[in-house]
Design a protein around this motif. Sequence first.
Motif, mmCIF file in Angstrom:
data_model
loop_
_atom_site.group_PDB
_atom_site.id
_atom_site.type_symbol
_atom_site.label_atom_id
_atom_site.label_comp_id
_atom_site.label_asym_id
_atom_site.label_seq_id
_atom_site.Cartn_x
_atom_site.Cartn_y
_atom_site.Cartn_z
ATOM 1 N N ALA A 9 -7.587 4.416 3.152
ATOM 2 C CA ALA A 9 -6.179 4.809 3.243
ATOM 3 C C ALA A 9 -5.700 5.320 1.889
ATOM 4 O O ALA A 9 -6.265 4.996 0.852
ATOM 5 N N ASN A 11 -2.047 5.457 -0.241
ATOM 6 C CA ASN A 11 -0.699 4.886 -0.296
ATOM 7 C C ASN A 11 0.176 5.691 -1.238
ATOM 8 O O ASN A 11 -0.304 6.243 -2.220
ATOM 9 N N ASP A 13 4.590 5.909 -2.662
ATOM 10 C CA ASP A 13 5.939 5.360 -2.595
ATOM 11 C C ASP A 13 6.928 6.332 -3.198
ATOM 12 O O ASP A 13 6.564 7.231 -3.932
ATOM 13 N N PHE A 30 1.897 10.569 6.867
ATOM 14 C CA PHE A 30 1.966 9.214 6.327
ATOM 15 C C PHE A 30 2.889 8.402 7.229
ATOM 16 O O PHE A 30 3.850 8.936 7.789
ATOM 17 N N ILE A 33 5.748 2.170 5.814
ATOM 18 C CA ILE A 33 5.241 0.795 5.871
ATOM 19 C C ILE A 33 6.345 -0.222 5.613
ATOM 20 O O ILE A 33 6.525 -1.150 6.386
ATOM 21 N N TYR A 47 7.578 2.567 0.928
ATOM 22 C CA TYR A 47 6.123 2.678 0.847
ATOM 23 C C TYR A 47 5.582 3.351 2.095
ATOM 24 O O TYR A 47 5.979 3.010 3.205
ATOM 25 N N TYR A 48 4.644 4.265 1.885
ATOM 26 C CA TYR A 48 4.010 5.024 2.962
ATOM 27 C C TYR A 48 2.507 4.875 2.853
ATOM 28 O O TYR A 48 1.954 4.638 1.775
ATOM 29 N N GLU A 49 1.827 5.071 4.003
ATOM 30 C CA GLU A 49 0.369 4.986 3.996
ATOM 31 C C GLU A 49 -0.194 6.019 4.982
ATOM 32 O O GLU A 49 0.351 6.230 6.065
ATOM 33 N N THR A 51 -3.726 6.622 6.894
ATOM 34 C CA THR A 51 -5.056 6.102 7.226
ATOM 35 C C THR A 51 -6.007 7.270 7.339
ATOM 36 O O THR A 51 -5.714 8.260 8.032
#
Length: 53
Positions: A9, A11, A13, A30, A33, A47-49, A51
């Motif tokens: 992943a 990440n 922000d 994204f 989160i 915060y974003y992620e 995958t």
Amino acid sequence: MADEKNKQAINGDTFKNNPDAQAFFLKHDFCFIAERPDDEGDVPLYYYELTLK
């Protein structure tokens, strides 16, 4: 590069009051989160992620 390092992943922000950065993350798939406090200021961080497949 993420594949070479076997990462699953990515990440990122941004500050809550930065809609341009938020739009960038969402445009590039994204997922949001969490909202977390910023240790040094008043504006929370989003915060974003992403995958990786």
